[in-house]
Design a protein around this motif. Structure first.
Motif, PDB file in Angstrom:
ATOM      1  N   PHE A 106       0.997  -0.404   0.011  1.00 61.44           N
ATOM      2  CA  PHE A 106      -0.040   0.661  -0.122  1.00 61.44           C
ATOM      3  C   PHE A 106       1.345   1.715   0.137  1.00 61.44           C
ATOM      4  CE2 PHE A 106      -2.442   3.355   1.789  1.00 61.44           C
ATOM      5  CZ  PHE A 106      -3.171   3.997   0.819  1.00 61.44           C
ATOM      6  N   ASP A 107       1.480   1.591   0.104  1.00 63.57           N
ATOM      7  CA  ASP A 107       2.739   2.653   0.860  1.00 63.57           C
ATOM      8  C   ASP A 107       3.902   2.809  -0.157  1.00 63.57           C
ATOM      9  OD1 ASP A 107       4.603   4.563   2.112  1.00 63.57           O
ATOM     10  OD2 ASP A 107       4.546   4.154   4.122  1.00 63.57           O
ATOM     11  N   ARG A 108       4.032   3.519  -1.136  1.00 59.57           N
ATOM     12  CA  ARG A 108       4.412   4.028  -2.176  1.00 59.57           C
ATOM     13  C   ARG A 108       5.367   3.683  -1.908  1.00 59.57           C
ATOM     14  NH1 ARG A 108       2.823   9.252  -5.609  1.00 59.57           N
ATOM     15  NH2 ARG A 108       3.291   7.890  -7.975  1.00 59.57           N
ATOM     16  N   SER A 109       6.327   3.935  -0.974  1.00 55.85           N
ATOM     17  CA  SER A 109       8.108   3.974  -0.422  1.00 55.85           C
ATOM     18  C   SER A 109       8.249   2.139   0.168  1.00 55.85           C
ATOM     19  CB  SER A 109       8.089   5.204   0.934  1.00 55.85           C
ATOM     20  OG  SER A 109       7.443   4.372   1.891  1.00 55.85           O
ATOM     21  N   THR A 110       7.542   1.659   0.329  1.00 58.97           N
ATOM     22  CA  THR A 110       7.867  -0.092   0.139  1.00 58.97           C
ATOM     23  C   THR A 110       7.142  -0.469  -1.214  1.00 58.97           C
ATOM     24  OG1 THR A 110       6.002   0.291   1.939  1.00 58.97           O
ATOM     25  CG2 THR A 110       8.387   0.149   2.816  1.00 58.97           C
TER      26      THR A 110
END
Length: 191
Positions: A132-136
């Motif tokens: 979900f998180d763009r950074s991961t």
């Protein structure tokens, strides 16, 4: 939702906690002689997830999941307790969890990934949060794809289903845009 007093006590305990102390607590909880292992695991995890704004806890989880940390071991993560803790850790320090899981499982063969069974449910849920998180997203999606290729579950929300959900046009369950998601497919084709 935690009660304010419980959250305050958990915050206070973690302020003085070291990675060695937390490791010892986890070992005591996990001990075969501990009849309350499951209840204590859930209690610990339910407190951890609300401490994402605490820098001390973020650093502590970073140390636990680092290369020399006690959770830098696929056998530990592939247990009910280890994988359940990771489901909580991802709420506090998703980057440390993504790095750890990618390091541990990213180069495994399909046969090795098929053998991930005890902790698989919690790992899929952890990867879902990473995706979900763009950074991961990149590490989470690559791991989700790898687990999907080595699928051994029949649940509706198994790795295959969750990986496919990333590619819906609307409500994809990720902050990553379509181009970033397409890169994962390209990676899978040339892997």
């Amino acid at each position: 939702r935690p009660r304010p007093l419980a959250l305050s006590l958990a915050t206070e305990w973690f302020e003085t906690c070291t990675s060695d102390r937390l490791r010892k607590v986890v070992e005591a909880i996990q001990s075969p002689e501990n009849p309350n292992s499951k209840i204590l695991t859930e209690s610990l995890c339910s407190q951890i997830i609300y401490l994402g704004n605490n820098e001390k806890v973020k650093l502590l989880i970073g140390k636990l999941t680092d290369v020399s940390g006690p959770f830098d071991n696929a056998k530990v993560v592939n247990t009910e307790l280890g994988s359940r803790l990771f489901r909580s850790f991802v709420e506090v320090n998703p980057n440390a969890v993504a790095d750890n899981l990618y390091r541990l499982f990213g180069s495994m063969s399909i046969e090795q990934l098929i053998n991930i069974q005890e902790g698989r449910r919690n790992l899929v849920w952890t990867l879902e949060k990473l995706c979900f998180d763009r950074s991961t997203f990149e590490k989470g999606a690559k791991l989700m794809m790898s687990l999907a290729i080595a699928e051994n579950e029949t649940y509706g929300n198994n790795a295959t289903s969750e990986f496919l959900n990333l590619f819906k046009i609307h409500l994809a369950g990720t902050q990553a845009n379509l181009s970033e998601r397409l890169e994962i497919i390209k990676w899978g084709l040339y892997k």
